[in-house]
Write an enzyme that holds these catalytic residues in place. Structure first.
Site, PDB file in Angstrom:
ATOM      1  N   LYS A 119     -42.388  21.646 -12.621  1.00 28.66           N
ATOM      2  CA  LYS A 119     -42.685  20.211 -12.608  1.00 28.66           C
ATOM      3  C   LYS A 119     -43.935  19.904 -11.808  1.00 28.66           C
ATOM      4  CE  LYS A 119     -38.329  17.996 -13.708  1.00 28.66           C
ATOM      5  NZ  LYS A 119     -37.390  16.921 -13.368  1.00 28.66           N
ATOM      6  N   LYS A 201     -36.574  25.096 -26.588  1.00 29.01           N
ATOM      7  CA  LYS A 201     -35.431  24.203 -26.504  1.00 29.01           C
ATOM      8  C   LYS A 201     -35.793  22.822 -27.075  1.00 29.01           C
ATOM      9  CE  LYS A 201     -32.603  22.414 -22.868  1.00 29.01           C
ATOM     10  NZ  LYS A 201     -32.372  22.270 -21.444  1.00 29.01           N
ATOM     11  N   LYS A 204     -36.878  15.945 -25.675  1.00 28.33           N
ATOM     12  CA  LYS A 204     -37.306  14.590 -26.049  1.00 28.33           C
ATOM     13  C   LYS A 204     -38.772  14.361 -25.698  1.00 28.33           C
ATOM     14  CE  LYS A 204     -36.449  12.718 -21.645  1.00 28.33           C
ATOM     15  NZ  LYS A 204     -35.410  13.270 -20.817  1.00 28.33           N
TER      16      LYS A 204
END
Ligand code: TRP
Length: 338
Positions: A119, A201, A204
């Site tokens: 991140k 994976k 969204k």
């Protein structure tokens, strides 16, 4: 005569971030399992909105996403009578215990978290301290409820390991205080992959919206996305090494219909991928239809939602305050006299 089961049910805690679209991957990978766990366990569920602000949010969108996620999870089948279901920021004990646990978590431990590394690379302009201490807040979420089991996906396993280490460290520094939680590995569940690149994976945040199906997508969009799903050049519907696209679709179909791989292979024997993709799309549409209907109902009913999340927070506060008080007493804080 019925025999009364006096044994305490095991406690399960889990949470999901209300950060926008909830996908078929979230649903089949996590939420659908939460629903079935409610009878066998004492479940407590939360929307982890404090975690969400580690990435900058637009206030109006954040508010809307949180309320929508709450309504959608109820529509998926969380029963707030059985399982307290609350919004993390409504229960102050979470931020309080998180601070305390920060002081029992080593810098080096947090630095090793792969999610932090990922991140901070992705949001290089906002590598804030919250992003770094995210796992101690997650540990607080879990430990406040003395959870025995935590259903987590692969990406959160490392955080759960850290939670266990923090709990054990605290227990041995003082005396047994926290239940040391285990990961709950679901009996059935699918790791749902992208429909456009089945080696990744389903996410969204994929810029290609054909790569994911949202639980609230319209039926025609769902069907179109499945029809366009990337597969291989073979035409035999069966699981095999290298057939990532088909393996993913079989996994989804199996999870939705409860059919085994063998049954699915037999069902589509002699038929092509086209028929199979349509069948998967239709099965998903039918499965999601009642969820979408309930959602449409709940989201209009703000009073009902408010009542649910308020009661959830009150129950959660009562349980978690017992743990927080114990912790503070052991550390040596002066007990509040009010
Ligand atoms: N970090 C989790 C995620 O992003 C969400 C979460 C927050 C969580 N607190 C938790 C999951 C406690 C399990 C237990 O998916």
């Amino acid at each position: 005569m019925e025999t009364e089961n006096t044994e305490r049910k095991k406690v399960i805690f889990s949470a999901i971030q209300p950060s926008g679209t909830i996908t078929l991957g979230n649903y089949l990978g996590a939420l659908k399992n939460w629903i079935t766990l409610q009878d066998e366990y004492d479940c407590i569920f939360a929307l982890a909105d404090l975690h969400t602000i580690t990435v900058r949010q637009t206030p109006a969108d954040f508010r809307r996403h949180t309320l929508e996620a709450y309504a959608l999870l109820l529509a998926c089948g969380i029963d707030p009578e059985k399982s307290p279901f609350f919004i993390q920021s409504h229960v102050n004990t979470h931020a309080q215990l998180a601070w305390i646990l920060n002081c029992y978590t080593q810098f080096g431990e947090l630095q090793r978290m792969t999610q932090f590394k990922d991140k901070s690379a992705k949001h290089a302009d906002n590598v804030n301290a919250g992003l770094f201490t995210y796992p101690s807040l997650m540990a607080a979420d879990i430990l406040l409820y003395q959870a025995d089991l935590v259903p987590v996906g692969a990406d959160q396993k490392q955080h759960l390991e850290l939670t266990r280490n923090i709990a054990e460290r605290f227990n041995s520094a003082y005396s047994p205080t926290f239940t040391v939680p285990d990961a709950y590995i679901p009996k059935q569940g699918a790791r749902v992959m992208s429909l456009q690149d089945p080696s990744k994976k389903m996410s969204k945040s994929d810029e290609n919206t054909n790569a994911y199906v949202a639980v609230l997508d319209k039926p025609e969009d769902i069907l179109r996305k499945f029809k366009r799903a990337v597969t291989d050049s073979d035409s035999h519907v069966c699981r095999a090494e290298g057939k990532d696209g088909i393996n993913n679709l079989i996994g989804i179909y199996s999870c939705i219909t409860g059919k085994t791989d063998e049954q699915i292979e037999a069902e589509f024997e002699g038929k092509g991928y086209g028929d199979f993709k349509t069948a998967v799309g239709e099965a998903v549409i039918e499965h999601l239809r009642p969820i979408q209907e309930r959602y449409a109902d709940y989201i209009k009913n703000k009073d009902f939602l408010e009542k649910c999340y308020t009661e959830g927070a009150q129950k959660a506060l009562a349980i978690s305050t017992r743990t927080l008080n114990k912790v503070m007493k052991k550390i040596g804080f002066i007990p509040k006299a009010f």
